[in-house]
Scaffold this active site. Structure first.
Site, short mmCIF file in Angstrom:
data_model
loop_
_atom_site.label_atom_id
_atom_site.label_comp_id
_atom_site.label_asym_id
_atom_site.label_seq_id
_atom_site.Cartn_x
_atom_site.Cartn_y
_atom_site.Cartn_z
N GLU A 93 0.84 -1.21 0.00
CA GLU A 93 0.00 0.00 0.00
C GLU A 93 0.87 1.25 0.00
O GLU A 93 1.99 1.23 0.53
CB GLU A 93 -0.88 0.01 1.27
CG GLU A 93 -2.29 -0.51 1.07
CD GLU A 93 -3.18 0.46 0.29
OE1 GLU A 93 -2.67 1.37 -0.39
OE2 GLU A 93 -4.40 0.29 0.37
N ASP A 97 -4.59 5.70 5.81
CA ASP A 97 -5.14 6.94 6.36
C ASP A 97 -6.21 6.55 7.38
O ASP A 97 -5.90 6.29 8.54
CB ASP A 97 -5.67 7.76 5.18
CG ASP A 97 -6.17 9.14 5.55
OD1 ASP A 97 -5.85 9.61 6.64
OD2 ASP A 97 -6.91 9.75 4.74
N THR A 101 -9.75 1.43 3.44
CA THR A 101 -9.34 0.69 2.24
C THR A 101 -8.62 -0.59 2.63
O THR A 101 -8.91 -1.67 2.10
CB THR A 101 -8.41 1.56 1.37
OG1 THR A 101 -9.03 2.82 1.16
CG2 THR A 101 -8.12 0.90 0.04
P1 IMP Z 1 -7.98 5.12 3.73
O1 IMP Z 1 -8.99 4.15 3.20
O2 IMP Z 1 -8.64 6.33 4.35
O3 IMP Z 1 -6.96 4.50 4.66
O4 IMP Z 1 -7.22 5.74 2.49
C1 IMP Z 1 -6.32 5.02 1.75
C2 IMP Z 1 -6.17 5.62 0.38
O5 IMP Z 1 -6.49 7.01 0.36
C3 IMP Z 1 -4.72 5.56 -0.04
O6 IMP Z 1 -4.43 4.32 -0.67
C4 IMP Z 1 -4.59 6.76 -0.97
O7 IMP Z 1 -4.96 6.40 -2.27
C5 IMP Z 1 -5.58 7.76 -0.41
N1 IMP Z 1 -4.93 8.74 0.48
C6 IMP Z 1 -5.02 8.87 1.81
N2 IMP Z 1 -4.27 9.87 2.28
C7 IMP Z 1 -3.65 10.40 1.20
C8 IMP Z 1 -2.70 11.46 1.04
O8 IMP Z 1 -2.26 12.14 1.97
N3 IMP Z 1 -2.31 11.70 -0.24
C9 IMP Z 1 -2.74 10.99 -1.32
N4 IMP Z 1 -3.62 9.98 -1.20
C10 IMP Z 1 -4.07 9.68 0.05
#
Ligand code: IMP
Length: 170
Positions: A93, A97, A101
């Site tokens: 990955e 965040d 995902t």
């Molecule tokens: P999560 O599901 O909130 O953990 O987000 C994961 C996905 O969000 C990552 O694989 C990225 O594609 C996108 N993402 C989260 N934070 C950032 C960031 O700071 N910059 C760019 N993409 C991000």
């Protein structure tokens, strides 16, 4: 936008992660699953830092719109054609965040009966994590900032930057 992690620092950390994976998976059948699009640069470098024969597969997942805030949803946009049953799977990955995902992907891939399933993420923003998911190999921990470069985008742009840069949240 300013540089947060230089290309040299990334390269040094990727070499360390590759060495750890090489040691831990010696003698095993390893598949790297590169989560598109964000981890394509990291996965390409990590794969070359691992001194083992391995398979590489690509999994497309979309979790964000064009903004900088999670939509709270993830869906597979490109699936892996090969079976994962019996293989040691390392999910690669770009960033964890909220963890939405990753938890979706772990649930999806574990139903395919891999011999083991672990996670290697370049970046982690613990302050924003909403779903507890374990990261087995981690590059860097970040404060709450929106970052781009080294595969990560904003509105589809900046993936080609060789370093990680920080943008003001919009
Ligand atoms: P999560 O599901 O909130 O953990 O987000 C994961 C996905 O969000 C990552 O694989 C990225 O594609 C996108 N993402 C989260 N934070 C950032 C960031 O700071 N910059 C760019 N993409 C991000």
């Amino acid at each position: 936008m300013k540089t947060l992690i230089s290309a040299d620092r990334i390269a040094a950390r990727v070499a360390e992660l590759g060495a750890a994976v090489t040691r831990d998976y010696a003698g095993k059948e390893l598949v790297l699953v590169c989560v598109l699009k964000g981890s394509f640069v990291f996965a390409a470098d990590l794969a070359r830092a691992i001194g083992l024969p391995l398979r590489i597969e690509f999994l497309g997942v979309q979790s964000y719109g064009d903004g900088t805030v999670s939509s709270g949803e993830a869906r597979i946009t490109l699936d892996i054609a090969h079976p994962l049953a019996g293989w040691h799977v390392l999910l690669v990955e770009d960033i964890v965040d909220t963890g939405l995902t990753l938890s979706f992907l772990l649930e999806t891939l574990s139903s395919r009966h891999p011999a083991s399933l672990k996670v290697c993420s370049l970046l982690h923003k613990p302050a924003r994590q909403r779903i507890p998911v374990a990261i087995d190999y981690l590059g860097f921990t970040l404060q709450d900032a929106f970052v781009v470069g080294y595969g990560l985008d904003h509105a589809g742009l900046h993936r080609n930057l060789p370093h990680i840069g920080v943008m003001d949240r919009q």
